[in-house]
Enzyme design. Structure first.
Site, short mmCIF file in Angstrom:
data_model
loop_
_atom_site.label_atom_id
_atom_site.label_comp_id
_atom_site.label_asym_id
_atom_site.label_seq_id
_atom_site.Cartn_x
_atom_site.Cartn_y
_atom_site.Cartn_z
N ASP A 120 0.84 -1.19 0.00
CA ASP A 120 0.00 0.00 0.00
C ASP A 120 0.89 1.26 0.00
O ASP A 120 1.77 1.41 0.85
CB ASP A 120 -0.87 -0.04 1.26
CG ASP A 120 -1.95 1.01 1.28
OD1 ASP A 120 -2.87 0.90 0.44
OD2 ASP A 120 -1.86 1.94 2.12
N GLU A 153 1.63 -0.64 -5.02
CA GLU A 153 0.47 0.21 -5.32
C GLU A 153 0.98 1.65 -5.37
O GLU A 153 0.72 2.45 -4.50
CB GLU A 153 -0.63 0.05 -4.27
CG GLU A 153 -1.90 0.80 -4.64
CD GLU A 153 -2.39 1.76 -3.55
OE1 GLU A 153 -3.56 2.17 -3.65
OE2 GLU A 153 -1.64 2.12 -2.61
#
Lengths: 669, 669
Positions: free
Chosen positions: A389, A418
């Site tokens: 993330d 990401e």
């Protein structure tokens, strides 16, 4: 491990007899490894040369990083002083490679002798020189070969004529003996040991499916569990997905928990954002009790494995205010002047339910170490894929360190970045080790921008280190094309994702063509980031069969399993994208045409790259369209096609040579 | 001197807070220096970035290699996370450069504060944070600035309103104070110190003239002397040449001396090849007695200097059998099995008058050292340019060592590589230090091949290290185009050489259009390599006025003095080459058109790059043709031109904007 390159300097009497330069692949002067996958051939090329007409031999040296013994393969000249060799990458590890080259005085000698003979020159003295070369090499030759060489020398000494002596020196046996025992005492080693990270094939070829465990139950309002997730595996496997990615499964914080649609106040039953990690039940090493226990998770992992599915967890390095780290290590966070801890902000946006970590804090070594232990905790439980993330909000050296630490003991671990951020930052993250990355595919809709972006990703040096995983949508991104284009757009975008890259993914709900956004945004309305959603997975209009077929086509066609073989071809309409993928051996040639306009049928004359495929200009070939399973015979490069988005927005052909000709039968030859 | 780059690794808690990558220029990962000249601006760019939205400062650090103190210039962002800075190269030396970058927490803070204020957010705590940043920086600030900062802080503390406090934090004085005293304790240094060799401008911009001193006498058959050479200087200077290159001036060997036209037997008066160096009068540190004494040579050097001419000597590392090295150091040569020394051969060709040196011999350190002393011998006598004979037949590390040794003490020494060999070998020689190189220009005659070759030389990375010196002819090469094309070809080829590159040369006789070859070869008939030739330098049909004019045009137009500014433009006829050169400031724009066919007139529509030059599409501009000194007014890009080789095969225009318009007068604005 690696020898450092320094600015080229020479000393008096320097005997680097061979020049080795411009080794490829070599990323940023050898600072970063390139990436490949197990089973691939790894080709290395270099400029290798000597002064004058002196002959040389070059070898490519390589080894898995844990080995101390080098293996060698001889490099062959491919023109213009460039040499090439390749070896097969057999292990999921980091390999080291470099080049060594050395003079070949006997070949220099025989080349010269042949020229003299051709010119009818007198060679008595030259023949003695040749014998001297043989004699000098004796000390390097052992065993039976030494005997053979001694026999050659005896024959030379006994020879009655120069012609006989010449024959001894120039015949194949002597050449082979001399080539087998080179004098490498003045060999030149390339100034650098380079590296290639060899991931498992799944790093290159995989179809990803993202789902929120909380929404996998069947009773509206009831929190889904790992058991519910197990029940969903069959459906996901049937669609042909290889990787199932779960947003954070950890206990969700209570302080400032967000309500539905990101409301500042949560209702009593609202589950909160799973990215607000940690409460009294634990943090990054625990699972949300509503989902089940660690044992339930283990059972889910095992069930997934039985379905041939790898589980990817979310690595979201941030905490809810209720995370134990906040109490135990307040120094790991950012503090306000009044001593309180800062929540995440991106002014004017506030994320009161999340505390970012301070990776530069004084106690950072302990923090980094704790993150390492989090990753290892899940790795030891069988998780081998992490979707990272927001890696671009943490220091780049942190990722370099963490991934190296993990992969040194578990080389099969895959990290998907990401990183929806600036291109250079995405590149840097990939260079320091992130296995794959999200891309801008989500926002590339039209022909020019698709060709430009994928040409850059695939055909430039970027492809050496950056593998683009094409997601059609994510919990944060419901692109305009899907909001406006409806079902035809869903078909078209997933066909693009599944064929432009060998690795792609969808976020669940895509197969149901869910496309209701908060107006004016790319945010899903009623996002399951903040609530439990129970869906009818068989709802009318779903495109599950289409997705299944795409994934089957990918599995059956090796060309679609490669990443770097994408090529764009000509189509004379701006709405039709025409492209192809081919195996190196050309035994699987796939062509794709996609109508990028979800609202209207378009037709175009497409130009089949017959030369690349190996079909003659006058040859008839079969175009087998795999989505509709229909076949046609084509001849010549130019053909008009029409794609109606309401019917089939995309076509995927396997091109088959029409091999049945009398000339190909044995009796004809 | 230079810090070595290693494969990027990170340690736990690594605080390389800024990422610095893809620095340009950087040749082969920093292994080789790039080349520039004194007076040039040196621009350095790099990808420089941090995670998230954190602000940073980057500085370019540089110093002449002999200095220990770094100088710094701040780098500015130029988009897409790339930064640039430049500095002026003021000394004829090697410069070292690298980059350092560090976080700018105060700028990060003020950016954030401004966003909060714009969003109308409450900032009480943030204001305290800002004051804390100011207070922390106090320890780094000295003298008057410390006082100023303390005053700012006192004002902050006394401020009655948040608005006043905000003003203190965000005003220019605070920004300037904080920017002046950055905390560089966590600065990241680029992992490499890179180098740029800064030659004197003559390395880039010069017209060379080659002549055999033996042929500079006026009485046929009598050996020319340095005194005769002095008499020729006026003529050479009048033609506008900057460098006068002499083939070897050393005593010529007697054994196996070659006769006229390379005959195996020399006649009693034949002078022999000057490349057969050494006899009883000395070797590489002596002058051929027939030319005069070392004192005569010194007088010649001084006279040349008075004419503004630099003398280039030939560095031919080989010996006649009569060279003292042969007796004193037989181990420096190649021996046959019977112990005799090998003469040079390139089967079937034999050069019995020349012994090649063995640069790998056991005693090579002494040999290399002796070569160094030869070069220093002439350097100390005032020679600063060497044309290196056949460098590609000696080891590349030998050149790297020799040139570094010489330039470390005499940075003004220029080495021109006579490397007519494979392109990668030519490149390697340039990378390790040879200042300039001969090129394939001699054999590039037609439009496609000229554009392809010069685009590669000028517009690729090759231009960072390889300066092509374009010779129209050499004593070894009388190209077919000159043999067949006669005077028009001589005009055309010298016009090309003088304008395609900023550095070019001719071998004497060219200006007289001498073009009699040994049939079927590129060798001059009756070459002065083997005999004395006395010429009538005013012979009819000579092109001295043309050459003079070309050299004057080069001196008067700065655009022609640059090497890397060559650009090709469109001309719609295959015989007409159309190209241009422009200064960076666009204050000197030169266009050239050359008819490449010496036998017939051709015409073409040429397309003037108005945009590049800065002329509007509807603007009238003046084309001043400099060879014929004629002017014309053009308007728009496309114009038809005709070039008749019998009259003027080439045109060189300076483009002048038609500046006299009422809008440009002061009173108009």
């Amino acid at each position: 491990m690696s020898r450092a390159a320094t600015t080229y300097r020479a000393t008096r009497g320097d005997v680097r007899t061979v020049w080795i330069g411009r080794v490829g692949p070599e990323l940023d002067g050898g600072r970063f490894p390139v990436k490949r996958e197990v089973g691939a051939w790894f080709e290395v090329t270099a400029d290798i040369l000597r002064e004058g007409h002196e002959a040389l031999t070059a070898v490519l040296r390589y080894r898995p990083v844990k080995d101390t013994e080098w293996r060698e393969v001889r490099m062959e000249p491919i023109g213009n002083d460039r040499y090439a060799a390749r070896f097969r990458l057999e292990e999921n590890t980091r390999y080291v490679y470099t080049i060594e080259a050395y003079p070949d005085p006997f070949r220099t000698y025989t080349d010269d002798l042949r020229k003299r003979l051709a010119a009818g020159m007198e060679v008595t003295s030259e023949l003695l020189e040749g014998a001297a070369l043989l004699r000098r090499s004796l000390s390097r030759v052992g065993g039976a070969d030494r005997k053979r060489l001694e026999v050659r020398l005896a024959e030379f000494d006994a020879a009655a004529t120069p012609a006989h002596r010449t024959r001894v020196l120039l015949d194949d046996e002597t050449a082979e003996l001399m080539a087998g025992y080179p004098d490498r005492s003045t060999a030149t080693r390339y100034d650098r040991e380079l590296e290639v990270v060899v991931d498992r094939p799944l790093a290159r070829f995989a179809a990803w499916y993202e789902m929120f465990p909380r929404s996998q139950g069947t009773v509206p309002g009831r929190h889904g569990t790992f058991k519910d997730c197990i029940a969903r595996l069959g459906d996901i496997a049937a669609m042909g997905f290889d990787v199932l990615y779960l947003p954070p499964i950890h206990p969700v914080g209570r302080s400032f928990r967000k309500g539905r649609n990101n409301a500042l106040e949560a209702g009593p039953d609202d589950p909160g954002s799973p990215w607000a990690i940690g409460n009294e039940h634990g943090g990054h090493k625990a699972v949300e009790p509503a989902l089940g226990t660690l044992e339930d998770f283990a059972a889910f992992l095992a069930a997934a494995r039985d379905h041939g599915i790898d589980i990817a967890l979310d690595l979201a390095l941030q905490c809810s205010p209720d995370h134990s780290w906040v109490r135990e290590h307040p120094e790991w966070f950012h503090a306000r002047p009044d001593g309180t801890i800062k929540y995440a902000e991106n002014p004017p946006k506030k994320y009161q339910d999340i505390y970012p970590l301070n990776f530069y804090c004084r106690d950072r070594e302990a923090l980094w170490e704790e993150v390492r232990s989090v990753v290892l905790f899940w790795v030891e439980r069988g998780v081998r894929i992490f979707r990272v993330d927001n890696p671009h909000t943490k220091p780049i050296p942190f990722w370099a360190w963490l991934i190296a630490e993990i992969q040194a003991v578990h080389s099969d671990v895959i990290f998907l970045a990401e990183a929806f951020t600036r291109p250079k930052v995405m590149g840097a993250l990939a260079k320091v080790g992130l296995t794959q990355s999200y891309t801008y595919f989500t926002w590339r809709n039209f022909k020019g921008e698709l060709i430009e972006y994928f040409t850059e990703l695939i055909e430039t040096e970027i492809a050496e280190y950056f593998r683009g995983n094409l997601f059609t949508n994510t919990p944060d991104i419901l692109p305009a094309i899907l909001q406006q284009g409806g079902r035809p757009a869903f078909l078209m975008r997933v066909a693009l994702a599944a064929t432009l890259s060998s690795v792609y993914g969808i976020y669940s709900g895509y197969e149901l063509c869910e496309n209701t956004a908060i107006p004016g945004t790319e945010e899903y309305l009623d996002s399951e980031k903040y609530e439990i959603r129970v869906r009818d997975w068989q709802s009318p209009g779903n495109i599950k069969a289409y997705v299944s077929r795409l994934n089957r086509i990918r599995r059956e066609n090796p060309a679609l399993q490669e990443y770097r073989n994408l090529r764009f071809y000509q189509a004379d309409d701006d709405n039709i994208l025409f492209y192809g993928k081919m195996t190196a051996a050309r035994d699987n040639a796939i062509l794709m045409a996609v109508n990028l306009d979800p609202f209207a049928a378009h037709s175009a004359v497409v130009h089949v790259p017959l030369d690349d495929i190996g079909v003659g200009p006058d040859e008839t070939y079969q175009m087998h369209e795999l989505i509709t399973d229909t076949r046609a015979l084509w001849r010549g490069p130019a053909h008009r096609i029409t794609l109606d988005p309401a019917v089939e927005p995309a076509a995927i052909w396997v091109v088959r040579r029409w091999a049945r000709r009398e000339q190909l039968f044995d009796y004809y030859r």
